[in-house]
Design an enzyme around this catalytic site. Structure first.
Site, short mmCIF file in Angstrom:
data_model
loop_
_atom_site.label_atom_id
_atom_site.label_comp_id
_atom_site.label_asym_id
_atom_site.label_seq_id
_atom_site.Cartn_x
_atom_site.Cartn_y
_atom_site.Cartn_z
N ASP A 34 28.46 81.88 9.82
CA ASP A 34 28.87 80.51 10.01
C ASP A 34 28.00 79.98 11.03
O ASP A 34 27.39 80.75 12.09
CB ASP A 34 30.36 80.19 10.07
CG ASP A 34 30.64 78.87 9.64
OD1 ASP A 34 31.34 78.62 8.66
OD2 ASP A 34 30.12 77.78 10.36
N ARG A 89 33.59 65.29 -6.46
CA ARG A 89 32.67 66.52 -5.99
C ARG A 89 31.30 66.20 -5.79
O ARG A 89 30.65 66.71 -5.19
CB ARG A 89 32.98 67.67 -7.16
CG ARG A 89 34.43 68.25 -7.00
CD ARG A 89 34.68 69.26 -8.13
NE ARG A 89 35.91 69.97 -8.24
CZ ARG A 89 36.89 69.61 -8.82
NH1 ARG A 89 36.55 68.44 -9.76
NH2 ARG A 89 38.08 70.17 -9.07
N ARG A 152 44.50 77.96 -13.06
CA ARG A 152 45.40 76.53 -13.10
C ARG A 152 45.81 76.51 -14.54
O ARG A 152 47.12 76.01 -14.44
CB ARG A 152 44.59 75.55 -12.44
CG ARG A 152 44.20 75.59 -11.09
CD ARG A 152 43.05 74.56 -10.56
NE ARG A 152 43.19 74.58 -9.04
CZ ARG A 152 42.11 74.06 -8.28
NH1 ARG A 152 41.20 73.45 -9.04
NH2 ARG A 152 42.17 74.05 -6.92
N HIS A 176 32.44 71.72 -13.49
CA HIS A 176 33.53 72.00 -12.62
C HIS A 176 33.86 70.51 -12.04
O HIS A 176 33.26 70.29 -10.89
CB HIS A 176 33.30 72.85 -11.49
CG HIS A 176 34.61 73.05 -10.52
ND1 HIS A 176 35.74 73.44 -10.98
CD2 HIS A 176 34.64 72.79 -9.19
CE1 HIS A 176 36.77 73.36 -9.95
NE2 HIS A 176 35.96 73.15 -8.91
#
Ligand code: TXD
Length: 309
Positions: A34, A89, A152, A176
């Protein structure tokens, strides 16, 4: 016999769960990368201290030096910003596109043989960008979304039917986003088509909730998005590659004509094995499903066209 090397590029919410699951499922040595100074190192140390408790043996290191992903067998990419309430998104396209472009160059330099699983949103566009910028073979770059969205769908159906989640098989294809396509005609409970068990009045709200499930969690968490189920979904994909399981899973994969998709990443049924995406499986869809998939493809194409390539 060297252990596999799993490089987690981004060690935030999802990256942390990825690291934990990689260790618990003994996928190999783990590198947590990171840009936040000290954060991956602290999480890697904490995870290492867990290993004697649960009997895991592998090496986990944290780093702020991307070169430490060198020769990774699998790279799982979560670097980028998550959504905030009210954001789509697609709103992440520019900022995450710049981040993914940089990561792609690093993977090209340090881990060109890796199988790359992109998680960062907007997912299909980021997977496309990853493949184009890294130059890795298209079969070695996939996006994780369909496994999560299908899970889901499976969960909500199992809940409604009051059955085990293991008895429900479901497919969600396409981009998506809100245009994703729950494929009712291939969704079943122990082989029984779900449309024989539930009415459209019951199924349609479930399918709508699947499409909005990510946003539902963002709205509740307020400061981030789903992270445990996305991580588990990516690990499922990584295992199919690492152990040559050849699972048939819905993944965002490079299409060159399949489902009418040309030179784009789209959620389609793929066989994942030691060669990465080994086959894109074309299935017969109802006219309604074909129309919905075409609409989803157009949404992804429109987003990709906005990328600064
Ligand atoms: O189904 C799916 N694909 C989606 C994906 C499901 C849920 C979340 N989705 C997306 O994953 C989400 O919209 C984000 O774009 C990513 C990662 O979500 P996460 O919840 O893990 O975000 P965090 O906790 O903010 O972690 C992102 C980390 C953070 O630690 C940053 O410091 C780091 O990314 N980051 C970077 N790492 C490396 N290099 C660069 N340039 C960089 N910039 C940020």
């Amino acid at each position: 016999m060297k252990r596999n090397k799993i490089a987690l590029i981004g060690s935030g919410n999802i990256g942390t769960i990825l690291a934990l699951l990689s260790v618990l499922r003994n996928l190999g040595d783990v590198v947590m990368y990171d840009i936040v100074e000290g954060m991956p190192q602290g999480k890697a140390l904490d995870l290492s201290h867990l290993m004697p408790v649960l009997g895991c043996d592998c090496e986990v290191v944290g780093t702020n030096n991307i070169a430490d992903i060198k020769d990774a067998n699998v790279c799982i990419v979560t670097s980028g910003l998550p959504r905030k309430p009210g954001m789509t998104r697609d709103d992440l396209l520019k900022v995450n596109g710049e981040i993914i472009s940089g990561i792609a160059e690093s993977i090209k330099e340090y881990a060109p043989s890796a199988f790359v699983i992109v998680i960062t949103n907007p997912l299909d566009a980021m997977a496309y960008l990853m493949q184009k910028r890294s130059g890795l073979p298209a079969n070695m770059v996939v996006g994780m979304a369909g496994v999560l969205d299908s899970s889901r769908y499976r969960f909500f159906l199992a809940q409604k039917l009051q059955v085990s989640v293991n008895s429900v098989s479901a497919f969600v294809l396409g981009g998506h986003g809100d245009t994703m396509v729950p494929v009712r005609s291939y969704t079943n409970c122990a082989g029984i088509p779900v449309s024989q068990l539930l009415s459209s009045e019951d199924l349609s709200p479930i399918e709508e909730r699947v499409k909005k499930a990510g946003g539902e969690i963002v709205g509740l968490l307020k400061t981030g998005s789903a992270f445990m189920s996305p991580a588990a979904s990516a690990i499922r994909m990584a295992e199919s590659y690492l152990f040559d399981k050849k699972e048939l899973l819905p993944c965002s994969a490079y299409c060159s004509g399949e489902y009418g998709a040309e030179n784009i990443y789209l959620g389609v049924p793929v066989i994942l094995g030691a060669k990465g995406v080994e086959k894109i499986v074309e299935i017969a869809l109802t006219d309604e499903e074909k129309k919905a998939l075409e609409k989803s493809l157009q949404a992804v194409q429109s987003l990709v066209s906005k990328l600064e390539m």
